[in-house]
Scaffold this motif. Structure first.
Motif, mmCIF file in Angstrom:
data_model
loop_
_atom_site.group_PDB
_atom_site.id
_atom_site.type_symbol
_atom_site.label_atom_id
_atom_site.label_comp_id
_atom_site.label_asym_id
_atom_site.label_seq_id
_atom_site.Cartn_x
_atom_site.Cartn_y
_atom_site.Cartn_z
ATOM 1 N N LEU A 85 15.157 -0.047 3.848
ATOM 2 C CA LEU A 85 14.901 -1.318 3.191
ATOM 3 C C LEU A 85 13.912 -2.159 3.986
ATOM 4 C CD1 LEU A 85 15.604 -3.085 0.813
ATOM 5 C CD2 LEU A 85 17.527 -3.997 2.106
ATOM 6 N N ARG A 86 13.983 -2.077 5.295
ATOM 7 C CA ARG A 86 13.075 -2.840 6.153
ATOM 8 C C ARG A 86 11.625 -2.422 5.937
ATOM 9 N NH1 ARG A 86 10.948 -6.776 8.471
ATOM 10 N NH2 ARG A 86 10.301 -6.625 10.616
ATOM 11 N N SER A 87 11.365 -1.124 5.902
ATOM 12 C CA SER A 87 9.988 -0.661 5.685
ATOM 13 C C SER A 87 9.504 -1.028 4.293
ATOM 14 C CB SER A 87 9.894 0.845 5.903
ATOM 15 O OG SER A 87 10.644 1.526 4.928
ATOM 16 N N SER A 88 10.400 -1.042 3.333
ATOM 17 C CA SER A 88 10.036 -1.440 1.978
ATOM 18 C C SER A 88 9.608 -2.904 1.942
ATOM 19 C CB SER A 88 11.226 -1.188 1.057
ATOM 20 O OG SER A 88 11.122 -1.931 -0.109
ATOM 21 N N ASP A 89 10.306 -3.758 2.700
ATOM 22 C CA ASP A 89 9.931 -5.172 2.765
ATOM 23 C C ASP A 89 8.572 -5.341 3.423
ATOM 24 O OD1 ASP A 89 12.275 -5.871 1.549
ATOM 25 O OD2 ASP A 89 13.323 -6.382 3.411
ATOM 26 N N ASP A 90 8.315 -4.582 4.486
ATOM 27 C CA ASP A 90 7.019 -4.653 5.166
ATOM 28 C C ASP A 90 5.891 -4.262 4.224
ATOM 29 O OD1 ASP A 90 8.335 -5.429 7.430
ATOM 30 O OD2 ASP A 90 8.262 -3.444 8.381
ATOM 31 N N VAL A 91 6.105 -3.213 3.450
ATOM 32 C CA VAL A 91 5.082 -2.738 2.520
ATOM 33 C C VAL A 91 4.846 -3.757 1.415
ATOM 34 C CG1 VAL A 91 4.637 -0.973 0.763
ATOM 35 C CG2 VAL A 91 5.444 -0.308 3.013
ATOM 36 N N SER A 92 5.896 -4.450 0.980
ATOM 37 C CA SER A 92 5.730 -5.423 -0.099
ATOM 38 C C SER A 92 4.875 -6.609 0.335
ATOM 39 C CB SER A 92 7.091 -5.898 -0.598
ATOM 40 O OG SER A 92 7.745 -6.651 0.389
ATOM 41 N N PHE A 93 4.823 -6.902 1.633
ATOM 42 C CA PHE A 93 3.980 -7.988 2.122
ATOM 43 C C PHE A 93 2.580 -7.518 2.499
ATOM 44 C CE2 PHE A 93 8.223 -9.821 3.101
ATOM 45 C CZ PHE A 93 8.105 -10.931 2.296
ATOM 46 N N MET A 94 2.388 -6.204 2.633
ATOM 47 C CA MET A 94 1.100 -5.685 3.078
ATOM 48 C C MET A 94 0.005 -5.928 2.039
ATOM 49 S SD MET A 94 0.003 -1.856 4.204
ATOM 50 C CE MET A 94 0.799 -1.837 5.779
ATOM 51 N N GLN A 95 0.265 -5.632 0.779
ATOM 52 C CA GLN A 95 -0.762 -5.775 -0.262
ATOM 53 C C GLN A 95 -1.226 -7.227 -0.418
ATOM 54 O OE1 GLN A 95 -2.287 -3.318 -1.842
ATOM 55 N NE2 GLN A 95 -3.559 -4.702 -3.026
ATOM 56 N N PRO A 96 -0.316 -8.206 -0.523
ATOM 57 C CA PRO A 96 -0.806 -9.595 -0.610
ATOM 58 C C PRO A 96 -1.556 -10.038 0.645
ATOM 59 C CG PRO A 96 1.479 -9.478 -1.305
ATOM 60 C CD PRO A 96 1.133 -8.139 -0.756
ATOM 61 N N ALA A 97 -1.120 -9.577 1.817
ATOM 62 C CA ALA A 97 -1.801 -9.964 3.058
ATOM 63 C C ALA A 97 -3.214 -9.396 3.102
ATOM 64 C CB ALA A 97 -0.996 -9.488 4.261
ATOM 65 N N VAL A 98 -3.361 -8.141 2.726
ATOM 66 C CA VAL A 98 -4.691 -7.519 2.725
ATOM 67 C C VAL A 98 -5.586 -8.205 1.692
ATOM 68 C CG1 VAL A 98 -5.923 -5.377 2.197
ATOM 69 C CG2 VAL A 98 -3.888 -5.310 3.622
ATOM 70 N N THR A 99 -5.042 -8.524 0.540
ATOM 71 C CA THR A 99 -5.818 -9.210 -0.497
ATOM 72 C C THR A 99 -6.239 -10.604 -0.029
ATOM 73 O OG1 THR A 99 -4.621 -7.996 -2.202
ATOM 74 C CG2 THR A 99 -5.798 -9.960 -2.903
ATOM 75 N N LEU A 100 -5.347 -11.294 0.669
ATOM 76 C CA LEU A 100 -5.681 -12.627 1.184
ATOM 77 C C LEU A 100 -6.814 -12.542 2.205
ATOM 78 C CD1 LEU A 100 -4.945 -15.662 1.257
ATOM 79 C CD2 LEU A 100 -3.426 -15.106 3.165
ATOM 80 N N VAL A 101 -6.738 -11.605 3.126
ATOM 81 C CA VAL A 101 -7.801 -11.437 4.122
ATOM 82 C C VAL A 101 -9.121 -11.101 3.430
ATOM 83 C CG1 VAL A 101 -8.603 -9.948 6.008
ATOM 84 C CG2 VAL A 101 -6.264 -10.818 6.009
ATOM 85 N N PHE A 102 -9.062 -10.204 2.462
ATOM 86 C CA PHE A 102 -10.244 -9.797 1.703
ATOM 87 C C PHE A 102 -10.882 -11.008 1.018
ATOM 88 C CE2 PHE A 102 -12.192 -7.967 -2.138
ATOM 89 C CZ PHE A 102 -12.975 -6.976 -1.581
ATOM 90 N N SER A 103 -10.067 -11.807 0.342
ATOM 91 C CA SER A 103 -10.587 -12.960 -0.399
ATOM 92 C C SER A 103 -11.126 -14.043 0.537
ATOM 93 C CB SER A 103 -9.490 -13.543 -1.288
ATOM 94 O OG SER A 103 -9.071 -12.584 -2.229
ATOM 95 N N LEU A 104 -10.396 -14.324 1.614
ATOM 96 C CA LEU A 104 -10.864 -15.348 2.557
ATOM 97 C C LEU A 104 -12.157 -14.937 3.246
ATOM 98 C CD1 LEU A 104 -7.517 -16.558 4.179
ATOM 99 C CD2 LEU A 104 -8.948 -17.754 2.497
ATOM 100 N N THR A 105 -12.303 -13.662 3.533
ATOM 101 C CA THR A 105 -13.556 -13.180 4.130
ATOM 102 C C THR A 105 -14.715 -13.378 3.165
ATOM 103 O OG1 THR A 105 -12.327 -11.548 5.426
ATOM 104 C CG2 THR A 105 -14.690 -11.182 5.160
ATOM 105 N N ASN A 106 -14.508 -13.043 1.904
ATOM 106 C CA ASN A 106 -15.575 -13.234 0.909
ATOM 107 C C ASN A 106 -15.922 -14.717 0.747
ATOM 108 O OD1 ASN A 106 -16.023 -10.553 0.364
ATOM 109 N ND2 ASN A 106 -14.609 -10.496 -1.354
ATOM 110 N N VAL A 107 -14.904 -15.578 0.715
ATOM 111 C CA VAL A 107 -15.159 -17.016 0.586
ATOM 112 C C VAL A 107 -15.927 -17.517 1.806
ATOM 113 C CG1 VAL A 107 -14.042 -19.289 0.579
ATOM 114 C CG2 VAL A 107 -13.242 -17.503 -0.961
ATOM 115 N N GLY A 108 -15.537 -17.068 3.005
ATOM 116 C CA GLY A 108 -16.242 -17.479 4.228
ATOM 117 C C GLY A 108 -17.686 -17.028 4.233
ATOM 118 N N ILE A 109 -17.934 -15.795 3.798
ATOM 119 C CA ILE A 109 -19.313 -15.286 3.759
ATOM 120 C C ILE A 109 -20.152 -16.100 2.786
ATOM 121 C CG2 ILE A 109 -20.739 -13.320 3.050
ATOM 122 C CD1 ILE A 109 -18.509 -11.512 4.186
#
Length: 141
Positions: free
Chosen positions: A2-26
């Motif tokens: 269950l712990r690894s499942s929780d980690d994975v559920s936060f990975m996609q939004p975190a990666v998307t946030l980094v991706f979007s913030l990088t594009n906005v910064g550029i």
């Protein structure tokens, strides 16, 4: 598990946030450079395209950390099924099928896996009427 499942559920939004913030910064910094006539629009678009390709590569790499454990578990289950011995035996004196329509009925059927505490299927009711000629044609193909 269950712990690894929780980690994975936060990975996609975190990666998307980094991706979007990088594009906005550029785009933000690029627009300031374009307004100061230090950079051209084509250079900003090229840099944004390269940054997007690099970030997408990192996103795909992070998805490997999700897919590889799933594939490993699936391969283990498939190997267990392939290694299992067939418990069905051919009858000594086979009986021929009767002529005419046939009926198949399940009444309050349940299914349990050998190591499971609870039933995978429970209380299944199913009734099927079909001509035997169709069954034979499926078996021949």
């Amino acid at each position: 598990m269950l712990r690894s499942s929780d980690d994975v559920s936060f990975m996609q939004p975190a990666v998307t946030l980094v991706f979007s913030l990088t594009n906005v910064g550029i785009v933000f910094l690029g627009s300031r450079l374009i307004s100061g006539r230090i950079m051209e629009i084509g250079s900003l678009l090229t840099f944004l395209t390269y940054a997007t390709q690099i970030l997408m590569s990192f996103m795909m790499l992070s998805m490997l950390f999700i897919v590889i454990p799933w594939a490993s578990v699936s391969a283990k289950r498939i190997n267990e099924v392939l290694d299992a011995e067939n418990q069905l035996q051919d009858p000594v004196k086979p009986v021929s099928m009767p002529k005419g329509p046939a009926e198949l009925e399940f009444d309050q059927v349940s299914f349990h896996y050998a190591s499971a505490e609870e039933a995978a299927l429970e209380g299944i009711n199913f009734n099927l009427n079909f001509p035997l000629a169709n069954v034979g044609s499926y078996l021949e193909n």
